[in-house]
Scaffold this motif. Structure first.
Motif, mmCIF file in Angstrom:
data_model
loop_
_atom_site.group_PDB
_atom_site.id
_atom_site.type_symbol
_atom_site.label_atom_id
_atom_site.label_comp_id
_atom_site.label_asym_id
_atom_site.label_seq_id
_atom_site.Cartn_x
_atom_site.Cartn_y
_atom_site.Cartn_z
ATOM 1 N N ASP A 24 0.845 -1.184 0.000
ATOM 2 C CA ASP A 24 0.000 0.000 0.000
ATOM 3 C C ASP A 24 0.889 1.246 0.000
ATOM 4 O O ASP A 24 1.614 1.502 0.964
ATOM 5 N N VAL A 25 0.841 1.991 -1.079
ATOM 6 C CA VAL A 25 1.683 3.196 -1.194
ATOM 7 C C VAL A 25 0.836 4.471 -1.236
ATOM 8 O O VAL A 25 1.355 5.549 -1.530
ATOM 9 N N SER A 26 -0.435 4.325 -0.929
ATOM 10 C CA SER A 26 -1.365 5.445 -1.102
ATOM 11 C C SER A 26 -1.019 6.653 -0.242
ATOM 12 O O SER A 26 -1.391 7.783 -0.582
ATOM 13 N N ASN A 27 -0.322 6.429 0.872
ATOM 14 C CA ASN A 27 0.001 7.540 1.766
ATOM 15 C C ASN A 27 1.335 8.216 1.443
ATOM 16 O O ASN A 27 1.736 9.165 2.129
ATOM 17 N N LYS A 29 3.409 10.701 -0.380
ATOM 18 C CA LYS A 29 3.104 11.954 -1.083
ATOM 19 C C LYS A 29 4.088 12.189 -2.228
ATOM 20 O O LYS A 29 5.301 12.121 -2.036
ATOM 21 N N LYS A 113 -1.421 10.744 -13.375
ATOM 22 C CA LYS A 113 -1.817 9.913 -12.233
ATOM 23 C C LYS A 113 -1.065 8.581 -12.247
ATOM 24 O O LYS A 113 -0.607 8.100 -11.202
ATOM 25 N N LYS A 116 2.522 9.221 -11.212
ATOM 26 C CA LYS A 116 2.577 9.420 -9.759
ATOM 27 C C LYS A 116 2.540 8.088 -9.029
ATOM 28 O O LYS A 116 3.276 7.874 -8.063
ATOM 29 N N ARG A 117 1.673 7.218 -9.473
ATOM 30 C CA ARG A 117 1.557 5.890 -8.857
ATOM 31 C C ARG A 117 2.885 5.151 -8.934
ATOM 32 O O ARG A 117 3.343 4.560 -7.952
ATOM 33 N N GLN A 120 5.339 6.560 -6.486
ATOM 34 C CA GLN A 120 5.064 6.141 -5.111
ATOM 35 C C GLN A 120 5.764 4.810 -4.796
ATOM 36 O O GLN A 120 6.318 4.637 -3.712
ATOM 37 N N TYR A 124 8.680 4.068 -2.123
ATOM 38 C CA TYR A 124 8.455 2.990 -1.137
ATOM 39 C C TYR A 124 9.704 2.122 -1.009
ATOM 40 O O TYR A 124 10.155 1.813 0.099
ATOM 41 N N GLU A 233 1.302 -3.310 -11.143
ATOM 42 C CA GLU A 233 -0.021 -3.443 -11.754
ATOM 43 C C GLU A 233 0.057 -3.485 -13.277
ATOM 44 O O GLU A 233 -0.958 -3.471 -13.960
#
Length: 336
Positions: A24-27, A29, A113, A116-117, A120, A124, A233
């Motif tokens: 999970d890398v959603s946090n 920034k 987007k 950016k993903r 991230q 990480y 992904e």
């Protein structure tokens, strides 16, 4: 040794052999802005584009210099009027390319987007890496540069993302530099992947070596394994640069591919002319038949690294990338 590489459809086939959970890398920034450089020059009414270029984009003066000198190949020794005529000529000739890009990328936010993903995941796994904070899009010669990692930006050549069937890519001029097995990836969906590939090359620049084929295969495999973690992904066939059918076929013939290297005593070969047949991009692998993709040694090297990492799950990506390829090969005990 020549073996037919027939296309086999495996309904239950899984592209990814890895069951690792995506972190999970959603946090994490990521600050990223996009600058549409091509709009500045194709939309302007300035009579002298050369002078105009030198006065715009004050935030990216280095890119303007590279755009003129490296991408458009404007010679600094040319008289100003010669250089201006050259730049104006390029803009006129590539107006249809710009118009096509405008339709496809009227909204670039989905691609930003995706980038950016990817960044991230980079942060990480590599928290100390300074990721770019800017994306610059541009239009350049179709037979020249494409996507670039600059010092402060991810630079996207939209002329290489107009769709594989674009007539521009069928011209002799482009085919001589980017044959079909490369230009088929000139799709919008490869933008983020190319950006992360360039970061992989920045993290671990490829080096010339005199190591035998098997070691070079593993080195390529390490890079593919890293890329798969930074783009978890993304389908494996895209990471390899294959078509979906080629990827399916490669897995279906994995043992056959390995036999090619074993039975022909290729693993310890050091001749660079032979090595490039198996670890460089190409239209096919001749010994395996017309349907076999090129770069098949990198595919095998990737499987070796996967096997090693299955046995050594505690190894970090940083440790993997600096680990001697011979150790990986010996301890993986790869035998499809």
């Amino acid at each position: 040794m020549r073996i037919s590489f027939a296309v086999i459809v495996l309904c239950a086939f899984l592209f990814s052999c890895s069951s690792n959970k995506i972190p999970d890398v959603s946090n994490i920034k990521i600050d990223l802005t996009t600058e549409r450089f091509e709009k500045d020059i194709f939309d302007t009414t300035a009579p002298n584009l050369l002078s105009y270029l030198k006065h715009i984009n004050t935030n990216s003066p280095a890119f303007i210099d590279n755009y003129l000198g490296k991408i458009l190949t404007v010679d600094p020794a040319w008289p100003a009027d010669t250089a201006a005529a050259y730049v104006n000529g390029f803009i006129k000739a590539y107006r249809p390319v710009y118009d096509s890009a405008e339709k496809i990328f009227s909204d670039f936010s989905p691609y930003e987007k995706e980038i950016k993903r990817g960044l991230q995941f980079v942060k990480y796994y590599f928290p100390d890496y300074r990721v770019p904070k800017k994306v610059i899009t541009y239009i350049g010669p179709a037979d020249g540069y494409g996507d670039i990692l600059a010092e402060d930006a991810l630079v996207i050549g939209l002329q290489h993302h107009l769709g594989k069937d674009n007539s521009l890519y069928k011209t002799t001029m482009v085919q001589e530099t980017y044959p079909e097995y490369i230009s088929r990836r000139f799709e919008p969906g490869y933008i983020a992947l190319n950006c992360i590939k360039n970061i992989v090359n920045d993290l671990y620049p490829e080096k010339e070596s005199d190591k035998p084929l098997v070691n070079e295969m593993v080195e390529k495999g390490k890079r593919l394994y890293l890329l798969s973690k930074l783009q978890p992904e993304t389908e494996e066939y895209k990471l390899m640069g294959y078509t979906p059918e080629q990827m399916k076929d490669s897995y279906a013939h994995e043992a056959v591919i390995w036999d090619l290297f074993i039975k022909n005593s290729l693993l310890q070969v050091t001749d660079k002319n032979i090595l490039k047949n198996y670890i460089d991009e190409g239209p096919k692998t001749q010994e395996l038949g017309e349907g076999a993709p090129g770069n098949i040694g990198s595919f095998a090297g990737w499987q070796i690294v996967k096997k090693y990492m299955q046995k050594k799950p505690a190894i970090t990506l940083q440790e993997l990338m600096t680990l001697d390829s011979e150790i990986i090969f010996q301890e993986a005990k790869y035998k499809p």
